[in-house]
Design a protein around this motif. Structure first.
Motif, PDB file in Angstrom:
ATOM      1  N   PHE A  26      -2.985  20.178 -16.295  1.00 27.12           N
ATOM      2  CA  PHE A  26      -2.738  19.084 -15.366  1.00 27.12           C
ATOM      3  C   PHE A  26      -1.501  18.257 -15.722  1.00 27.12           C
ATOM      4  N   PRO A  27      -1.377  17.784 -16.993  1.00 27.12           N
ATOM      5  CA  PRO A  27      -0.132  17.057 -17.303  1.00 27.12           C
ATOM      6  C   PRO A  27       1.117  17.917 -17.124  1.00 27.12           C
ATOM      7  N   GLU A  30       1.839  17.995 -13.432  1.00 31.54           N
ATOM      8  CA  GLU A  30       2.343  16.675 -13.031  1.00 31.54           C
ATOM      9  C   GLU A  30       3.799  16.498 -13.457  1.00 31.54           C
ATOM     10  N   SER A  31       4.135  16.958 -14.669  1.00 38.20           N
ATOM     11  CA  SER A  31       5.505  16.800 -15.156  1.00 38.20           C
ATOM     12  C   SER A  31       6.481  17.580 -14.287  1.00 38.20           C
ATOM     13  N   HIS A  33       5.981  18.444 -11.248  1.00 38.33           N
ATOM     14  CA  HIS A  33       5.944  17.728  -9.965  1.00 38.33           C
ATOM     15  C   HIS A  33       6.916  16.539  -9.992  1.00 38.33           C
ATOM     16  N   VAL A  34       6.928  15.776 -11.097  1.00 40.54           N
ATOM     17  CA  VAL A  34       7.834  14.618 -11.194  1.00 40.54           C
ATOM     18  C   VAL A  34       9.294  15.074 -11.225  1.00 40.54           C
ATOM     19  N   CYS A  79       7.607  21.228  -5.795  1.00 38.91           N
ATOM     20  CA  CYS A  79       6.629  20.145  -5.590  1.00 38.91           C
ATOM     21  C   CYS A  79       5.415  20.646  -4.811  1.00 38.91           C
ATOM     22  N   THR A  82       3.316  22.979  -7.240  1.00 38.36           N
ATOM     23  CA  THR A  82       2.564  22.238  -8.261  1.00 38.36           C
ATOM     24  C   THR A  82       1.536  21.328  -7.600  1.00 38.36           C
ATOM     25  N   GLY A  83       1.912  20.731  -6.454  1.00 36.14           N
ATOM     26  CA  GLY A  83       0.975  19.872  -5.742  1.00 36.14           C
ATOM     27  C   GLY A  83      -0.236  20.656  -5.258  1.00 36.14           C
ATOM     28  N   MET A  86      -2.576  21.350  -8.165  1.00 33.82           N
ATOM     29  CA  MET A  86      -3.374  20.170  -8.527  1.00 33.82           C
ATOM     30  C   MET A  86      -4.446  19.920  -7.474  1.00 33.82           C
ATOM     31  N   ARG A 157       1.625   8.006  -6.269  1.00 36.47           N
ATOM     32  CA  ARG A 157       1.196   7.396  -7.526  1.00 36.47           C
ATOM     33  C   ARG A 157      -0.152   6.677  -7.367  1.00 36.47           C
TER      34      ARG A 157
ATOM     35  N   ARG B 156       4.887  11.743 -18.875  1.00 34.55           N
ATOM     36  CA  ARG B 156       3.602  12.071 -18.256  1.00 34.55           C
ATOM     37  C   ARG B 156       2.518  12.257 -19.319  1.00 34.55           C
TER      38      ARG B 156
END
Lengths: 162, 162
Positions: A26-27, A30-31, A33-34, A79, A82-83, A86, A157, B156
Motif C-alpha cells: 500500500f505505501p 501510494e508513493s 501514485h503521488v 495514477c 496504482t489507484g 488500491m 487526500r 509516504r
C-alpha cells in the motif's frame, strides 16, 4: 450481478488480498501514485498557466501542449493503475466514501473541461498560438483545469480522513 | 508518550493541540503539501530532462532552467511551511520517526544538488544564441530525478514507519 457483489468479488481476488495483507504494497502504491500526481498536476499546470497568459519555457502554446502531453498521459496512466490497485484492495469501503466519489466526479469534470477546450479554443490555436494573453475561452479552460485538478488532489487526500 | 522531552513539550503546546483538534487542518495542509510536491517535482524533472538532453532540445538549457528554478524555490518554502505544521501537530509521530529524518537529509541533498547543477545557468548572462552546453551534467540530472522520487517514497512511508 449487482454492484455490491461486484465490489466484493473484486476484493476477494488473489491480487486484492495480496495488496491488503502486504505490509509494503500500500505505501509503495501510494508513493507511485503521488509521483504520478506530481507529473500530471505539474505538467497540466504549466499548460494552464500558459493558457492564463503566463509564458512557459516556450512561447508557442501549441508546441508546449504537444511537448508536455505525453508526460501527462504516461503519468495519468500510472495514477489510474496504482489507484485501481488500491481501490480493489478495499473496493466496497471506497465505494461508500463520499470523498472518493467526489474525486471521481471532479475527474470527470476535468475531462469535460479538457474536451470543451479541445473542441473549442484549441481548434483555432493557430490564431492565438503566440498571443499573450490568450483569448477568453482558453483562459477559462486554464482556470477551470487548475481549480478542478487541485480539487482532485484535495478530495484524494481527504479519502483517508472520513 | 515519547521519551524525548522536546516532543512532549511540543505536543502539549496550544498550537499543537489546535492543529489536532481542528480536524480539517491536517488533511488540508497535506493536500497543499502534495500540490507543492507537484510544483517542485515537475519543475525539477522538466529542467533535469533538458539537462539530460531529452526535452526541449531546440531551446537553450538556461532558458528552461531559469523558467523553473524560481518555482522550485517557492515550492520548497511551501513544503517546509506545510511540513512544519504537520510536525508541530503530530510531533510524536514525526520527530521520533527515523524515516522523517532520512527524508529531511535527502531533501537537503536533493536541493543542494539541484542548486549546484543549475547555478552556472542562473548566473550566466548569455543571449539565446550563445548557450552553454554541459553534457557532463546528464548523470547528475538523472541522480536528481531519482533523489526526488526517493524523497516522495520516504514522505509516504513516514505514516507507516511508526
Amino acid at each position: 450481478m449487482d454492484l455490491q457483489a461486484l465490489l466484493q468479488s473484486l476484493e476477494s481476488t488473489a491480487l486484492a488480498t495480496t495488496i491488503r495483507e502486504s505490509a509494503n504494497a500500500f505505501p509503495a502504491l501510494e508513493s507511485v501514485h503521488v509521483i504520478g500526481i506530481a507529473l500530471v498536476f505539474g505538467t497540466i499546470t504549466v499548460v494552464d498557466l500558459r493558457l492564463l497568459g503566463l509564458a512557459a519555457h516556450r512561447r508557442s502554446a501549441q508546441r508546449l501542449i504537444a511537448e508536455l502531453l505525453p508526460f501527462t498521459w504516461v503519468a495519468f496512466v500510472a495514477c489510474v493503475l496504482t489507484g485501481s490497485l488500491m481501490f480493489i484492495a478495499n473496493a466496497s469501503t471506497y465505494a461508500q466514501n463520499p470523498m472518493f466519489l467526489g474525486k471521481l466526479a471532479l475527474l470527470a469534470l476535468a475531462g469535460l473541461n479538457m474536451a470543451v477546450f479541445h473542441l473549442g479554443a484549441f481548434r483555432r490555436i493557430s490564431e492565438w498560438d503566440t498571443t499573450l494573453p490568450p483569448p477568453r475561452p482558453a483562459r477559462l479552460a486554464g482556470f477551470g483545469s487548475m481549480a478542478l485538478w487541485a480539487g482532485v488532489i484535495f478530495l484524494g487526500r481527504w479519502i483517508a480522513f472520513v | 508518550m515519547s521519551s524525548l522531552p522536546i516532543v512532549d513539550w511540543l505536543y502539549a503546546t496550544p498550537v499543537s493541540s489546535a492543529i489536532r483538534d481542528l480536524l480539517w487542518v491536517v488533511p488540508s495542509v497535506q493536500s497543499l503539501h502534495i500540490i507543492a510536491i507537484a510544483v517542485i517535482f515537475a519543475s525539477a524533472v522538466l529542467s533535469d530532462l533538458r539537462l539530460a538532453g531529452l526535452f526541449a532540445r531546440d531551446l537553450p538549457t538556461a532558458q528552461v532552467i531559469r523558467r523553473y528554478y524560481p518555482w522550485m524555490r517557492g515550492a520548497l518554502l511551501v513544503l517546509l511551511a506545510s511540513g512544519l505544521v504537520m510536525a508541530i501537530g503530530e510531533p510524536d509521530r514525526v520527530l521520533v520517526n527515523s524515516v522523517f529524518w532520512l527524508k529531511m537529509a535527502l531533501v537537503v541533498v536533493a536541493f543542494m544538488l539541484a542548486w549546484q547543477v543549475r547555478r552556472p545557468f542562473l548566473r550566466s548572462r548569455q543571449g539565446p544564441g550563445n548557450d552553454i552546453e554541459r553534457p557532463g551534467l546528464a548523470p547528475l540530472a538523472w541522480l536528481s530525478m531519482g533523489l526526488w522520487c526517493v524523497v516522495i517514497f520516504c514522505g509516504r512511508w513516514i505514516a507507516y514507519a511508526i
